[in-house]
Motif scaffolding. Structure first.
Motif, PDB file in Angstrom:
ATOM      1  N   GLU A 278       4.431 -48.661  -3.697  1.00 25.90           N
ATOM      2  CA  GLU A 278       3.117 -48.784  -4.324  1.00 25.90           C
ATOM      3  C   GLU A 278       2.851 -47.647  -5.306  1.00 25.90           C
ATOM      4  O   GLU A 278       2.215 -47.851  -6.342  1.00 25.90           O
ATOM      5  CB  GLU A 278       2.028 -48.868  -3.262  1.00 25.90           C
ATOM      6  CG  GLU A 278       2.095 -50.191  -2.500  1.00 25.90           C
ATOM      7  CD  GLU A 278       0.871 -50.481  -1.684  1.00 25.90           C
ATOM      8  OE1 GLU A 278      -0.261 -50.327  -2.213  1.00 25.90           O
ATOM      9  OE2 GLU A 278       1.028 -50.875  -0.516  1.00 25.90           O
ATOM     10  N   LEU A 279       3.351 -46.459  -5.001  1.00 22.85           N
ATOM     11  CA  LEU A 279       3.220 -45.327  -5.926  1.00 22.85           C
ATOM     12  C   LEU A 279       3.948 -45.646  -7.238  1.00 22.85           C
ATOM     13  O   LEU A 279       3.396 -45.448  -8.324  1.00 22.85           O
ATOM     14  CB  LEU A 279       3.805 -44.084  -5.275  1.00 22.85           C
ATOM     15  CG  LEU A 279       3.736 -42.768  -6.025  1.00 22.85           C
ATOM     16  CD1 LEU A 279       3.748 -41.624  -5.041  1.00 22.85           C
ATOM     17  CD2 LEU A 279       4.844 -42.600  -7.022  1.00 22.85           C
ATOM     18  N   VAL A 280       5.166 -46.134  -7.149  1.00 17.38           N
ATOM     19  CA  VAL A 280       5.927 -46.479  -8.358  1.00 17.38           C
ATOM     20  C   VAL A 280       5.246 -47.632  -9.089  1.00 17.38           C
ATOM     21  O   VAL A 280       5.155 -47.629 -10.316  1.00 17.38           O
ATOM     22  CB  VAL A 280       7.400 -46.794  -8.008  1.00 17.38           C
ATOM     23  CG1 VAL A 280       8.147 -47.376  -9.206  1.00 17.38           C
ATOM     24  CG2 VAL A 280       8.097 -45.534  -7.505  1.00 17.38           C
TER      25      VAL A 280
ATOM     26  N   PHE B  10      -3.099 -43.705  -6.121  1.00 18.40           N
ATOM     27  CA  PHE B  10      -2.564 -42.352  -6.151  1.00 18.40           C
ATOM     28  C   PHE B  10      -3.074 -41.614  -7.389  1.00 18.40           C
ATOM     29  O   PHE B  10      -3.601 -42.238  -8.308  1.00 18.40           O
ATOM     30  CB  PHE B  10      -1.028 -42.402  -6.193  1.00 18.40           C
ATOM     31  CG  PHE B  10      -0.439 -43.110  -5.019  1.00 18.40           C
ATOM     32  CD1 PHE B  10      -0.233 -42.442  -3.823  1.00 18.40           C
ATOM     33  CD2 PHE B  10      -0.090 -44.448  -5.103  1.00 18.40           C
ATOM     34  CE1 PHE B  10       0.306 -43.088  -2.733  1.00 18.40           C
ATOM     35  CE2 PHE B  10       0.445 -45.111  -4.014  1.00 18.40           C
ATOM     36  CZ  PHE B  10       0.642 -44.426  -2.820  1.00 18.40           C
ATOM     37  N   PRO B  11      -2.868 -40.293  -7.439  1.00 16.13           N
ATOM     38  CA  PRO B  11      -3.173 -39.581  -8.686  1.00 16.13           C
ATOM     39  C   PRO B  11      -2.443 -40.229  -9.861  1.00 16.13           C
ATOM     40  O   PRO B  11      -1.442 -40.923  -9.679  1.00 16.13           O
ATOM     41  CB  PRO B  11      -2.653 -38.165  -8.394  1.00 16.13           C
ATOM     42  CG  PRO B  11      -2.761 -38.038  -6.904  1.00 16.13           C
ATOM     43  CD  PRO B  11      -2.414 -39.401  -6.378  1.00 16.13           C
ATOM     44  N   LYS B  12      -2.935 -40.000 -11.043  1.00 12.11           N
ATOM     45  CA  LYS B  12      -2.438 -40.700 -12.233  1.00 12.11           C
ATOM     46  C   LYS B  12      -1.010 -40.354 -12.636  1.00 12.11           C
ATOM     47  O   LYS B  12      -0.359 -41.122 -13.314  1.00 12.11           O
ATOM     48  CB  LYS B  12      -3.373 -40.455 -13.423  1.00 12.11           C
ATOM     49  CG  LYS B  12      -4.749 -41.009 -13.222  1.00 12.11           C
ATOM     50  CD  LYS B  12      -4.737 -42.515 -13.231  1.00 12.11           C
ATOM     51  CE  LYS B  12      -6.146 -43.058 -13.094  1.00 12.11           C
ATOM     52  NZ  LYS B  12      -6.178 -44.405 -12.594  1.00 12.11           N
ATOM     53  N   ASP B  13      -0.512 -39.171 -12.245  1.00 14.13           N
ATOM     54  CA  ASP B  13       0.839 -38.797 -12.654  1.00 14.13           C
ATOM     55  C   ASP B  13       1.648 -38.349 -11.430  1.00 14.13           C
ATOM     56  O   ASP B  13       1.101 -38.123 -10.355  1.00 14.13           O
ATOM     57  CB  ASP B  13       0.823 -37.719 -13.728  1.00 14.13           C
ATOM     58  CG  ASP B  13       0.111 -36.443 -13.286  1.00 14.13           C
ATOM     59  OD1 ASP B  13      -0.105 -36.234 -12.076  1.00 14.13           O
ATOM     60  OD2 ASP B  13      -0.218 -35.634 -14.166  1.00 14.13           O
ATOM     61  N   ILE B  14       2.942 -38.230 -11.616  1.00  8.94           N
ATOM     62  CA  ILE B  14       3.842 -37.871 -10.519  1.00  8.94           C
ATOM     63  C   ILE B  14       3.546 -36.467  -9.998  1.00  8.94           C
ATOM     64  O   ILE B  14       3.546 -36.239  -8.788  1.00  8.94           O
ATOM     65  CB  ILE B  14       5.321 -37.981 -10.962  1.00  8.94           C
ATOM     66  CG1 ILE B  14       5.657 -39.439 -11.321  1.00  8.94           C
ATOM     67  CG2 ILE B  14       6.259 -37.470  -9.887  1.00  8.94           C
ATOM     68  CD1 ILE B  14       5.594 -40.416 -10.177  1.00  8.94           C
ATOM     69  N   GLU B  15       3.258 -35.524 -10.884  1.00  9.71           N
ATOM     70  CA  GLU B  15       2.950 -34.161 -10.436  1.00  9.71           C
ATOM     71  C   GLU B  15       1.715 -34.146  -9.540  1.00  9.71           C
ATOM     72  O   GLU B  15       1.682 -33.457  -8.520  1.00  9.71           O
ATOM     73  CB  GLU B  15       2.779 -33.210 -11.629  1.00  9.71           C
ATOM     74  CG  GLU B  15       4.084 -32.856 -12.310  1.00  9.71           C
ATOM     75  CD  GLU B  15       5.122 -32.296 -11.352  1.00  9.71           C
ATOM     76  OE1 GLU B  15       4.815 -31.410 -10.535  1.00  9.71           O
ATOM     77  OE2 GLU B  15       6.281 -32.761 -11.417  1.00  9.71           O
TER      78      GLU B  15
ATOM     79  N   MET C 229      13.964 -36.619  -2.893  1.00  8.58           N
ATOM     80  CA  MET C 229      13.546 -37.537  -3.952  1.00  8.58           C
ATOM     81  C   MET C 229      12.981 -36.781  -5.141  1.00  8.58           C
ATOM     82  O   MET C 229      13.079 -37.231  -6.271  1.00  8.58           O
ATOM     83  CB  MET C 229      12.525 -38.532  -3.412  1.00  8.58           C
ATOM     84  CG  MET C 229      13.130 -39.516  -2.428  1.00  8.58           C
ATOM     85  SD  MET C 229      12.034 -40.844  -1.916  1.00  8.58           S
ATOM     86  CE  MET C 229      10.859 -39.968  -0.901  1.00  8.58           C
ATOM     87  N   TYR C 230      12.383 -35.611  -4.872  1.00  9.77           N
ATOM     88  CA  TYR C 230      11.847 -34.800  -5.962  1.00  9.77           C
ATOM     89  C   TYR C 230      12.945 -34.017  -6.682  1.00  9.77           C
ATOM     90  O   TYR C 230      12.790 -33.642  -7.839  1.00  9.77           O
ATOM     91  CB  TYR C 230      10.814 -33.808  -5.432  1.00  9.77           C
ATOM     92  CG  TYR C 230       9.564 -34.437  -4.841  1.00  9.77           C
ATOM     93  CD1 TYR C 230       9.213 -35.750  -5.110  1.00  9.77           C
ATOM     94  CD2 TYR C 230       8.730 -33.705  -4.025  1.00  9.77           C
ATOM     95  CE1 TYR C 230       8.068 -36.302  -4.571  1.00  9.77           C
ATOM     96  CE2 TYR C 230       7.577 -34.251  -3.483  1.00  9.77           C
ATOM     97  CZ  TYR C 230       7.250 -35.551  -3.760  1.00  9.77           C
ATOM     98  OH  TYR C 230       6.116 -36.095  -3.231  1.00  9.77           O
TER      99      TYR C 230
ATOM    100  N   LEU D  60      12.253 -38.900  -9.008  1.00  9.92           N
ATOM    101  CA  LEU D  60      11.109 -39.805  -9.028  1.00  9.92           C
ATOM    102  C   LEU D  60      10.610 -39.998 -10.460  1.00  9.92           C
ATOM    103  O   LEU D  60      10.314 -41.119 -10.883  1.00  9.92           O
ATOM    104  CB  LEU D  60      10.003 -39.267  -8.124  1.00  9.92           C
ATOM    105  CG  LEU D  60       8.897 -40.229  -7.747  1.00  9.92           C
ATOM    106  CD1 LEU D  60       9.428 -41.548  -7.220  1.00  9.92           C
ATOM    107  CD2 LEU D  60       7.987 -39.581  -6.717  1.00  9.92           C
ATOM    108  N   GLU D  61      10.551 -38.912 -11.207  1.00  8.78           N
ATOM    109  CA  GLU D  61      10.177 -39.018 -12.627  1.00  8.78           C
ATOM    110  C   GLU D  61      11.191 -39.873 -13.385  1.00  8.78           C
ATOM    111  O   GLU D  61      10.822 -40.643 -14.271  1.00  8.78           O
ATOM    112  CB  GLU D  61      10.094 -37.625 -13.271  1.00  8.78           C
ATOM    113  CG  GLU D  61       8.941 -36.777 -12.792  1.00  8.78           C
ATOM    114  CD  GLU D  61       9.247 -35.965 -11.540  1.00  8.78           C
ATOM    115  OE1 GLU D  61       8.456 -35.078 -11.212  1.00  8.78           O
ATOM    116  OE2 GLU D  61      10.273 -36.220 -10.866  1.00  8.78           O
TER     117      GLU D  61
END
Length: 189
Positions: free
Chosen positions: A107-109, A162-167, A14-15, A20-21
Motif C-alpha cells: 500500500e505504501l508503494v 502514508f507521508p507523501k515521500d519515502i523519506e 529494504m532501505y 525502496l526509492e
C-alpha cells in the motif's frame, strides 16, 4: 546470533542502497509497466557463511527468511506484489508478521505510484514460501486455528495513508519502532 540482535531485520535492508526509492524510480524511468521494480532482502555481504566467518562466527542463525520482493502493474492497472520466502513458520513469522508487514509495504508503494499513475489501484499480493512449517511450541496454536470454523472478513476497505515521500515514510516507521521499543522496554520486567 547473539540472542539480542535481530541481524536479519527487513526495514534497514529494504532501505539499504536506496532500494525502496529505486522501486518508485523504476516506475518513473521505465513507465508503469516496468518489470524492474524489485528489492532484495538477502544480502550476500552479510548473510553467507563466508560473511559470518569473516566476523569470527561459525554459522548464521538469523538469515532473512524473506528474500526478494517484486512490484508490477498488470494491464488492468493493478499494482501487484510478489514476495519470495525461503522458509517461514506459519504461526510466528509468515502468518503473524510477514503478511501484515508486506501488505502495508504494498500500500505504501501504491500511494507513491498513484502520484504518477492515478488510475492504478491495489492488486493482488502473492507470497510464495519454499518451506512452510510450524514449530513444536506453536503446534497447539496451529491445532486451534485448523479447528476453528470462523470466517474472517475485511470490514475496512480504506487504504493506508502514508507521508507523501519515502523519506517521510521512513521517519514515520522509525518513530513507530521507537514507540514500540520503548513500550517493550518499559514493560519487560
Amino acid at each position: 546470533d547473539d540472542d539480542k540482535t535481530w541481524s536479519a531485520a527487513y526495514g534497514e535492508r529494504m532501505y539499504a542502497h536506496s532500494q525502496l526509492e529505486n522501486v518508485i524510480e523504476m516506475f518513473k524511468v521505465d513507465g508503469k509497466m516496468t518489470r524492474r521494480a524489485t528489492l532484495s532482502i538477502f544480502d550476500p555481504a552479510r548473510d553467507t557463511l563466508q560473511a559470518y566467518r569473516d566476523k569470527g562466527m561459525d554459522s548464521p542463525k538469523d538469515i532473512p527468511c524473506n528474500q526478494w520482493i517484486n512490484f508490477f502493474i498488470t494491464p488492468d492497472n493493478k499494482l501487484n506484489m510478489k514476495v519470495l520466502q525461503r522458509s517461514g513458520d506459519i504461526i510466528f513469522g509468515t502468518g503473524n508478521i510477514n503478511l501484515p508487514e508486506f501488505s502495508v509495504l504494498q500500500e505504501l508503494v501504491l500511494q507513491q505510484v498513484q502520484a504518477m499513475y492515478p488510475e492504478v489501484t491495489l492488486g493482488y499480493y502473492n507470497h510464495s514460501v519454499t518451506n512452510l512449517h510450524f514449530y513444536d511450541f506453536t503446534s497447539s496454536q496451529s491445532d486451534k486455528i485448523l479447528n476453528t470454523k470462523q470466517v474472517l472478513t475485511r470490514d475496512n476497505e480504506t487504504p493506508c495513508v502514508f507521508p507523501k515521500d519515502i523519506e517521510g515514510t521512513k521517519a514515520f516507521f522509525a518513530t513507530l519502532v521507537q514507540i514500540i521499543s520503548n513500550a517493550i522496554e518499559a514493560n519487560w520486567d
